[in-house]
Design a protein around this motif. Structure first.
Motif, mmCIF file in Angstrom:
data_model
loop_
_atom_site.group_PDB
_atom_site.id
_atom_site.type_symbol
_atom_site.label_atom_id
_atom_site.label_comp_id
_atom_site.label_asym_id
_atom_site.label_seq_id
_atom_site.Cartn_x
_atom_site.Cartn_y
_atom_site.Cartn_z
ATOM 1 N N ASP A 185 0.822 -1.205 0.000
ATOM 2 C CA ASP A 185 0.000 0.000 0.000
ATOM 3 C C ASP A 185 0.857 1.256 0.000
ATOM 4 O OD1 ASP A 185 -2.229 -1.684 0.239
ATOM 5 O OD2 ASP A 185 -2.150 -1.609 2.431
ATOM 6 N N ILE A 186 0.197 2.385 -0.231
ATOM 7 C CA ILE A 186 0.799 3.708 -0.066
ATOM 8 C C ILE A 186 -0.011 4.431 1.002
ATOM 9 C CG2 ILE A 186 1.415 5.876 -1.187
ATOM 10 C CD1 ILE A 186 1.505 4.376 -3.846
ATOM 11 N N TRP A 187 0.686 4.980 1.985
ATOM 12 C CA TRP A 187 0.053 5.632 3.135
ATOM 13 C C TRP A 187 0.438 7.104 3.200
ATOM 14 C CZ3 TRP A 187 -2.937 3.101 6.981
ATOM 15 C CH2 TRP A 187 -3.061 1.720 6.817
ATOM 16 N N SER A 188 -0.476 7.917 3.679
ATOM 17 C CA SER A 188 -0.185 9.315 3.984
ATOM 18 C C SER A 188 -0.264 9.505 5.488
ATOM 19 C CB SER A 188 -1.190 10.246 3.294
ATOM 20 O OG SER A 188 -0.888 11.606 3.566
ATOM 21 N N GLN A 234 5.016 11.695 17.928
ATOM 22 C CA GLN A 234 4.702 10.807 16.825
ATOM 23 C C GLN A 234 3.631 11.379 15.903
ATOM 24 O OE1 GLN A 234 4.119 6.712 18.048
ATOM 25 N NE2 GLN A 234 5.542 6.952 19.756
ATOM 26 N N SER A 235 3.520 10.761 14.734
ATOM 27 C CA SER A 235 2.507 11.156 13.759
ATOM 28 C C SER A 235 1.128 11.184 14.400
ATOM 29 C CB SER A 235 2.510 10.166 12.593
ATOM 30 O OG SER A 235 1.360 10.325 11.783
ATOM 31 N N ASP A 236 0.326 12.151 13.992
ATOM 32 C CA ASP A 236 -1.038 12.258 14.505
ATOM 33 C C ASP A 236 -2.002 11.321 13.787
ATOM 34 O OD1 ASP A 236 -0.340 14.099 16.404
ATOM 35 O OD2 ASP A 236 -0.856 15.839 15.190
ATOM 36 N N GLY A 237 -1.512 10.531 12.844
ATOM 37 C CA GLY A 237 -2.367 9.540 12.207
ATOM 38 C C GLY A 237 -2.045 9.336 10.735
ATOM 39 N N CYS A 238 -2.327 8.136 10.240
ATOM 40 C CA CYS A 238 -2.053 7.763 8.852
ATOM 41 C C CYS A 238 -3.302 7.158 8.224
ATOM 42 C CB CYS A 238 -0.927 6.728 8.780
ATOM 43 S SG CYS A 238 0.639 7.206 9.551
ATOM 44 N N VAL A 239 -3.463 7.341 6.909
ATOM 45 C CA VAL A 239 -4.526 6.672 6.165
ATOM 46 C C VAL A 239 -3.932 6.077 4.892
ATOM 47 C CG1 VAL A 239 -6.351 8.190 7.047
ATOM 48 C CG2 VAL A 239 -5.218 8.747 4.878
ATOM 49 N N ARG A 240 -4.595 5.023 4.407
ATOM 50 C CA ARG A 240 -4.165 4.354 3.173
ATOM 51 C C ARG A 240 -4.706 5.130 1.980
ATOM 52 N NH1 ARG A 240 -6.285 0.075 4.431
ATOM 53 N NH2 ARG A 240 -4.588 -1.318 5.065
ATOM 54 N N VAL A 241 -3.807 5.607 1.114
ATOM 55 C CA VAL A 241 -4.248 6.390 -0.038
ATOM 56 C C VAL A 241 -4.190 5.596 -1.340
ATOM 57 C CG1 VAL A 241 -3.717 8.622 0.992
ATOM 58 C CG2 VAL A 241 -1.940 7.426 -0.312
#
Length: 464
Positions: free
Chosen positions: A400-403, A414-421
């Motif tokens: 996958d590719i994530w943002s 840490q990152s505030d969150g990721c989603v699959r783009v």
């Protein structure tokens, strides 16, 4: 740094209601993920994320007829084919715009194959024409554009990967490189740079003064730590002039990262993979075996360091911060990988090695988001978009590719969150070399070692 938007009153009331109704049964993590989805246009520039990894695998006939079938993207995004030419190298990895990010005409792309195959190619953005600049290299991976107007290109090739520098990449064509001697057939335009040492080159963060951060794409072995992070400080910083003759990479000193400051910098070794550290002098001798030096000096090791991306906001403020992926191992180890961010004071301090280096986690991997490889900064949202290099068919799902959001003003780092783009539809392939244009609205990405047997580079648009 950035902040998440304030949640709507309705969302907060819904959360409170769920807590009241369900007590300890309320899943706040799931609620957070739902909020990321609900705010995906504002945070990530998409209408809605891809729900799950694809398990489909298209055939060569379908992929050749429609290369966009190799990928499924988030709602709101669109896919265009930049090139799927038969002479496009099948293992295109990292890429960079030429001659600049503002008005590029070409992508300069590395090919991760052997000496008999193209090592470095150029792709014309107007029509996808592919031409070979250089061959004779082995497992080309990182490629960067320098401030002095050249291309920097490295080999991901065990303990003896070369670092090369190329002038005039639009007119330099058909050059061969001799890996045994380190000399090219066109030494006026292609030269090796042995001063930073030899290793398996992958991630590179190159600053305009010639200070360079890089890592050895290596895994741990029988108790010996994995890939170490290094820093090159040029003997003569860049003088502002263009061309190979003015490259600061011709001579300098190599340092290695060793984390652990307690008790006079002796608190290093296993378990000290984040926090403050020290740059340990390694060598000033060209062609040094940096993997051997890392073991001898007990430098901090990571599981297969991969691509680096300089944080442009930190750069604009005169500071060093770059984020990098450590791949891990998905199927055999359930080591999901991680994204770390490295700081090293101001650019001026980094050049004289007076800064205090530090490493902190940005993203910790999971079964759903594993084996991070390439990383790209998206200018208009300030996010990091990350390509997976997972085990594909072995785990029954596509890469996958994530943002991922950068860290905001909350209490953690840490990152505030990721989603699959995006998700691939080819279990034999991975996405590599993803890179955004200056506007953050075009994302170019390679579908590496895909089922067609040749290179495919896509342009993903529609980012809001």
């Amino acid at each position: 740094m950035r902040s998440l938007p304030v949640l709507t009153c309705a969302a907060v009331l819904a959360a409170a209601s769920a807590i009241t109704a369900n007590g300890f049964g309320f899943d706040f993590g799931l609620f957070r993920d739902q909020q990321l989805d609900a705010h995906s246009e504002q945070l990530f520039g998409i209408v809605s994320p891809v729900d799950a990894s694809s398990t489909e695998s298209v055939g060569a006939t379908d992929a050749n007829a429609d290369p966009t079938s190799l990928i499924t993207v988030a709602n709101g995004l669109r896919v265009h084919v930049l090139t799927a030419q038969p002479n496009a190298a099948p293992n295109i990895d990292q890429m960079v715009f030429w001659p600049n990010d503002q008005n590029p005409t070409h992508l300069i792309v590395a090919n991760e194959e052997g000496p008999a195959q193209p090592g470095l190619q150029r792709i014309r953005l107007s029509d996808g024409l592919v031409e070979t600049i250089l061959s004779g290299t082995s497992s080309g991976d990182p490629v960067r554009r320098t401030a002095w107007g050249t291309i920097l290109f490295g080999e991901e090739n065990g303990v003896d990967g070369w670092l090369l520098e190329i002038a005039n990449p639009l007119t330099t064509t058909g050059v061969t490189f001799n890996r045994a001697t380190g000399v090219s057939s066109d030494p006026a335009h292609v030269v090796s740079r042995p001063a930073p040492g030899r290793l398996s080159y992958e991630g590179i963060a190159l600053y305009s003064n010639g200070v360079m951060y890089y890592a050895d794409e290596n895994r741990p072995l029988n108790g010996t730590p994995g890939g170490a992070y290094f820093k090159f400080i040029p003997t003569t910083p860049w003088n502002g002039q263009q061309g190979l003759a003015n490259s600061p990479l011709a001579a300098g000193s190599v340092y290695g990262l060793r984390l652990g400051k307690r008790s006079g910098n002796t608190d290093y070794g296993q378990a000290s993979e984040t926090g403050l550290g020290t740059w340990i002098p390694v060598t000033t001798v060209p062609n040094a075996n940096l993997r051997a030096a890392a073991a001898t000096l007990k430098l901090t090791g990571y599981y297969r360091p991969e691509d680096f991306e300089i944080d442009p906001q930190a750069l604009a403020a005169g500071n060093v911060r770059f984020c990098a992926n450590n791949t891990g191992n998905e199927s055999q180890n359930h080591n999901w990988g991680q994204t770390i961010c490295v700081t090293d004071g101001t650019i001026a301090q980094a050049a004289v090695n007076t800064a205090l280096p530090a490493v902190q986690f940005l993203v910790l991997g999971s079964w759903d988001f594993a084996m991070m490889d390439n990383i790209a900064y998206q200018p208009n949202h300030g996010n990091f978009v990350i390509n997976e290099d997972g085990d594909g068919a072995e785990v029954g799902r596509n890469n996958d590719i994530w943002s991922c959001l950068d860290d905001g003003d909350d209490a953690d780092d840490q990152s505030d969150g990721c989603v699959r783009v995006a998700t691939l539809n080819d279990l034999t392939a991975e996405s590599t070399g993803g890179i955004f244009d200056k506007t953050g609205t075009h994302y170019y990405v390679s579908i590496q070692h895909n089922v067609t047997g040749h290179g495919v580079v896509l342009d993903i648009t529609g980012w809001r």
